[in-house]
Design a protein around this motif. Structure first.
Motif, PDB file in Angstrom:
ATOM      1  N   ASP A  19       0.858  -1.181   0.000  1.00 46.68           N
ATOM      2  CA  ASP A  19       0.000   0.000   0.000  1.00 46.68           C
ATOM      3  C   ASP A  19       0.897   1.235   0.000  1.00 46.68           C
ATOM      4  OD1 ASP A  19      -2.485  -1.371   0.242  1.00 46.68           O
ATOM      5  OD2 ASP A  19      -2.031  -1.734   2.346  1.00 46.68           O
ATOM      6  N   LYS A  20       2.004   1.100   0.739  1.00 48.64           N
ATOM      7  CA  LYS A  20       2.925   2.232   0.887  1.00 48.64           C
ATOM      8  C   LYS A  20       4.349   1.670   0.893  1.00 48.64           C
ATOM      9  CE  LYS A  20       3.114   4.893   4.853  1.00 48.64           C
ATOM     10  NZ  LYS A  20       2.298   5.603   5.861  1.00 48.64           N
TER      11      LYS A  20
ATOM     12  N   SER B 106       3.175   5.724  -2.482  1.00 52.09           N
ATOM     13  CA  SER B 106       2.439   4.555  -2.957  1.00 52.09           C
ATOM     14  C   SER B 106       3.225   3.964  -4.126  1.00 52.09           C
ATOM     15  CB  SER B 106       1.051   4.984  -3.422  1.00 52.09           C
ATOM     16  OG  SER B 106       1.179   5.809  -4.563  1.00 52.09           O
TER      17      SER B 106
END
Ligand code: ADP
Ligand code: ADP
Length: 228
Positions: free
Chosen positions: A205-206, A220
């Motif tokens: 996600d990150k 991201s």
């Protein structure tokens, strides 16, 4: 869910492995730490379950300062998977998965149900795999059981240190896809260490890029692909 506030780690020999790190990880987020060997990824991970203690700053899990939590209790709430996950060789798959639920005193019937549910989730028929010993499993299956063991008691946070790093490309891709599927349903807060950018771009996600104990960039997968 996990908060690093100005965290540093200086080892006894003077090595500054982590240098004033600030990072916030939201509940249900899969954050990948990536960077060259020796940049402090593993040290960062190990500070969360207190396998190493930070020398400066504060780490909070679920709002709680971890130095004020009993490390044994803390670890029951934080799953941990490493590259060559050591399953207990004399225990069956089911017994390995049940390690933490047993320590927590779950009822036998609840443990059995949970083990079967996890095996099914990972595409392993419980009737076949429950009683297997670790050396009757492929490398990919062993790692899969390591992941299930880490998830068994539904911990708040899961730490993964190159969990698929020792697998062949096919098994690796399979487990990456399973992790992505899993995240669509159970949404665990996961901190995942790798040095493989393709893996990071695929699952994160990150992404947190580290260098010499510091964070160089956070974004991201889309951000990082646009500004590499
Ligand atoms: P990475 O996981 O990114 O490869 P590490 O967190 O393992 O990085 O290591 C960061 C730095 O800390 C490296 O310079 C490494 O040599 C050093 N280091 C790791 N563990 C120890 C230790 N127990 N004692 C001294 N230095 C260590
Ligand atoms: P993977 O899908 O993880 O690549 P493999 O192709 O390596 O799995 O393994 C094929 C099958 O053989 C698996 O179902 C595995 O459980 C089984 N297997 C591997 N080693 C043994 C063993 N020593 N005894 C019984 N079954 C085994």
């Amino acid at each position: 869910m996990v908060l690093f506030e100005d965290v540093s780690k200086v080892y006894e020999d003077g090595t500054r492995a982590v240098d004033h790190l600030n990072l916030e990880i939201a509940k249900g987020e899969l954050v990948v730490l990536i960077g060259p060997s020796g940049c402090g990824k593993t040290t960062t991970l190990k500070m969360v379950n207190r396998l190493e203690d930070c020398t400066e700053g504060t780490i909070k899990v679920g709002g709680q300062d971890i130095t004020k939590t009993d490390p044994v209790k803390l670890r029951r709430n934080i799953g941990y998977v490493i590259q060559e996950t050591a399953l207990m060789p004399h225990l069956s798959v089911a017994e390995n998965i049940a390690t933490v639920p047993r320590l927590l005193g779950w009822k036998k019937s609840k443990i059995r149900k949970r083990v079967d549910e996890l095996l099914e989730m990972a595409g392993l028929d419980p009737a076949i795999y429950r009683y297997r010993l670790p050396d009757q499993l492929s490398g990919g299956q062993k790692q899969r059981i390591g992941v299930l063991r880490a998830l068994a008691a539904d911990p708040e946070v899961v730490l993964m240190d190159e969990p698929f790093g020792a697998l062949d490309p096919i098994a690796r891709e399979k487990l990456q896809n399973e992790l992505i599927q899993l995240q669509k349903t159970v949404k665990k807060t996961i901190i995942f260490v790798t040095h493989d950018m393709d893996e990071a771009l695929k699952i994160a996600d990150k992404i947190v890029l580290m260098r010499r104990g510091k964070i160089e960039q956070v974004g991201s997968p889309e951000d990082l692909q646009q500004n590499p």
